[in-house]
Design an enzyme around this catalytic site. Structure first.
Site, PDB file in Angstrom:
ATOM      1  N   ASN A 126      17.340  31.638   6.824  1.00 53.56           N
ATOM      2  CA  ASN A 126      18.324  30.644   7.276  1.00 53.56           C
ATOM      3  C   ASN A 126      19.266  31.287   8.286  1.00 53.56           C
ATOM      4  OD1 ASN A 126      20.684  31.838   5.826  1.00 53.56           O
ATOM      5  ND2 ASN A 126      19.388  31.382   4.062  1.00 53.56           N
TER       6      ASN A 126
ATOM      7  N   LYS B 141      -1.594  39.553   8.263  1.00 54.06           N
ATOM      8  CA  LYS B 141      -1.048  38.497   9.117  1.00 54.06           C
ATOM      9  C   LYS B 141      -1.998  37.298   9.126  1.00 54.06           C
ATOM     10  CE  LYS B 141       0.116  37.352  13.810  1.00 54.06           C
ATOM     11  NZ  LYS B 141      -0.057  37.674  15.198  1.00 54.06           N
TER      12      LYS B 141
ATOM     13  N   PHE C  76      30.262  30.166  -3.358  1.00 56.92           N
ATOM     14  CA  PHE C  76      30.525  29.290  -2.217  1.00 56.92           C
ATOM     15  C   PHE C  76      29.700  28.014  -2.365  1.00 56.92           C
ATOM     16  CE2 PHE C  76      32.934  31.439   1.214  1.00 56.92           C
ATOM     17  CZ  PHE C  76      33.210  32.607   0.544  1.00 56.92           C
TER      18      PHE C  76
HETATM   19  O1  C5P Z   1      23.148  26.297  -5.232  1.00 58.44           O
HETATM   20  P1  C5P Z   1      23.783  26.608  -3.922  1.00 58.44           P
HETATM   21  O2  C5P Z   1      22.919  27.397  -3.005  1.00 58.44           O
HETATM   22  O3  C5P Z   1      24.322  25.396  -3.231  1.00 58.44           O
HETATM   23  O4  C5P Z   1      25.076  27.499  -4.306  1.00 58.44           O
HETATM   24  C1  C5P Z   1      25.761  28.280  -3.378  1.00 58.44           C
HETATM   25  C2  C5P Z   1      26.379  29.464  -4.054  1.00 58.44           C
HETATM   26  O5  C5P Z   1      25.447  30.060  -4.940  1.00 58.44           O
HETATM   27  C3  C5P Z   1      26.754  30.563  -3.081  1.00 58.44           C
HETATM   28  O6  C5P Z   1      27.844  31.258  -3.637  1.00 58.44           O
HETATM   29  C4  C5P Z   1      25.519  31.430  -3.036  1.00 58.44           C
HETATM   30  O7  C5P Z   1      25.820  32.772  -2.680  1.00 58.44           O
HETATM   31  C5  C5P Z   1      25.041  31.336  -4.466  1.00 58.44           C
HETATM   32  N1  C5P Z   1      23.590  31.390  -4.631  1.00 58.44           N
HETATM   33  C6  C5P Z   1      23.027  32.476  -5.215  1.00 58.44           C
HETATM   34  N2  C5P Z   1      21.665  32.527  -5.447  1.00 58.44           N
HETATM   35  C7  C5P Z   1      20.891  31.495  -5.100  1.00 58.44           C
HETATM   36  C8  C5P Z   1      21.454  30.366  -4.503  1.00 58.44           C
HETATM   37  C9  C5P Z   1      22.805  30.344  -4.266  1.00 58.44           C
HETATM   38  O8  C5P Z   1      23.739  33.439  -5.521  1.00 58.44           O
HETATM   39  N3  C5P Z   1      19.601  31.568  -5.299  1.00 58.44           N
END
Ligand code: C5P
Length: 399
Positions: free
Chosen positions: A206, A285, A323
């Site tokens: 991302n 690949k 977050f």
């Molecule tokens: O579930 P979502 O991705 O919306 O939640 C965001 C928060 O969860 C952020 O603090 C992100 O760093 C954390 N997160 C995480 N591991 C994941 C997905 C999100 O630590 N697999």
């Protein structure tokens, strides 16, 4: 302010003279301790003349001081080992104390910073990397070596960074430890994206830049904390005084975060973790024509939720912050996330055309169990300060 400089047996040992000089110019008092091998590269008399102090060489030579490692360890505000050989890094990781320098390091409770310098293959060796990762996880500040032509003629990572840069990193560390609100506290930050391989050259990821994680690291250091960042691949630079562990995938990020979490007082999950990863990454690949079917449909599996598993395993004396990047219903969605993930606070930020990933500004709200605080649009660095401030308050409420 007093800095103890440890010099180990590496061709770059001569550069430690310039580091000592740069620290002194900035007002630090410096003492030097050397390994036996280091004395084959630079004479102790050079450091004695530069510092005005006898140089520590052995546990047993000084009849006036039967426990020199304790005097040295207790008498400094920071201990810098530069250059630090692979051998000494390995001893530090194992807790071996078989000479004055390593015994002092083991006894020292002041912040420890090391500047590894060695041949590129020694640096890249899995044993060295594992030792450095262990040290970082314990809160040792490990400076990344510079890339370039090494003394042996090889080209790669392993050069000692410029003495002025090393001295600046030590000074930043000292200033950050100057009785800020988080002095003596450890902050762990996850940051950046994760990359999930499809095959050896393609991946799912991302647009996270790591800017928020870097701003949080700066703000936490400014508040006096020892900072560890577990980061996916980013081009942003983290502050020198932070210990940074780079990972690629969500599973690696979880592993590193879980290793560091028990030592942290505050854990801030700012990483944009890929929610899913390709279930069966190809070992080769994938090729057009031959592998069209595999490329047309890539099965995905869910990634571990790092924030959730850290929050599940957290102690009562730790604060965990997550977050939530939301496009709509920001507060309601973030409130649901606070409970679902078990975090102490969620920083909800609105993402959209001009806000969120890669930008320098953010509009956020702090969602806590009992209250919500909405903030105006501000620079990420300023928001990071507000987050650290708020997290300090949460920490003082529970300790
Ligand atoms: O579930 P979502 O991705 O919306 O939640 C965001 C928060 O969860 C952020 O603090 C992100 O760093 C954390 N997160 C995480 N591991 C994941 C997905 C999100 O630590 N697999």
């Amino acid at each position: 302010m007093k800095v103890l400089v440890g010099v180990t047996g590496c061709i770059a040992a001569y550069k430690a003279c310039e580091i000592v000089r740069a620290l002194q110019k900035a007002g630090a008092e410096v003492e030097v301790v050397m390994t036996k091998a280091a004395t084959s590269f630079v004479g102790p008399q050079t450091f004695a003349a530069l510092t005005g102090h006898p140089v520590g060489l052995s546990l047993f030579d000084d009849t006036t001081d039967p426990i020199p490692h304790i005097r040295l360890a207790e008498g400094c505000d920071a201990f810098l080992i530069a250059p630090c050989t692979a051998n000494v890094a390995a001893k530090l990781a194992m807790g071996i104390a078989d000479d004055l320098l390593t015994s002092t390091a083991l006894a020292c409770t002041a912040p420890l910073m090391i500047a590894p310098a060695m041949n590129v293959h020694m640096y890249e060796n899995a044993a060295t990397q594992a030792n450095l990762a262990t040290l970082r996880a314990r809160g040792v500040h490990v400076l990344d070596p510079a890339y370039g032509r090494l003394a042996c003629g090889d080209v790669g990572a392993g050069k000692l960074p410029e003495p002025a840069d090393i001295a600046r990193a030590v000074l930043d560390l000292l200033h950050s430890a100057d009785a800020g609100a988080l002095a003596g506290r450890r902050v762990l930050i996850t940051s950046g994206p994760t990359v999930e391989p499809i095959d050896p050259v393609r991946f799912v990821s991302n647009r996270s830049s790591g800017k928020m994680g870097s701003a949080l690291a700066e703000a936490a250091l400014a508040a006096g904390a020892q900072v560890t960042v577990v980061s996916g691949p980013v081009s942003v630079c983290y502050p020198d005084a932070a210990s940074v562990i780079f990972v690629d995938t969500a599973c690696q990020m979880l592993d590193a975060a879980q290793r560091c979490a028990p030592d942290a007082d505050i854990i801030i999950c700012a990483a944009a973790v890929a929610d899913h990863r390709p279930a069966n990454p190809a070992a080769h690949k994938l090729k057009k024509d031959d592998d069209d079917a595999a490329l047309a449909s890539i099965a995905m599996v869910g990634n571990p939720d790092i924030l959730r598993s850290i929050a599940e395993g957290k102690r009562a004396d730790q604060v965990v912050v997550g977050f939530a990047a939301e496009t709509d219903e920001v507060l309601a969605n973030a409130q649901a996330k606070l409970h679902r993930k078990g975090a102490d606070m969620i920083v909800a930020n609105e993402v959209g055309a001009e806000l969120g990933f890669g930008t320098d500004d953010d509009k956020a709200a702090f969602i806590m169990r009992e209250s919500v605080e909405e903030l105006p649009l501000m620079a990420k660095r300023q928001l990071a300060e507000r987050i650290i401030e708020r997290t300090c308050n949460l920490l003082s409420e529970i300790s």
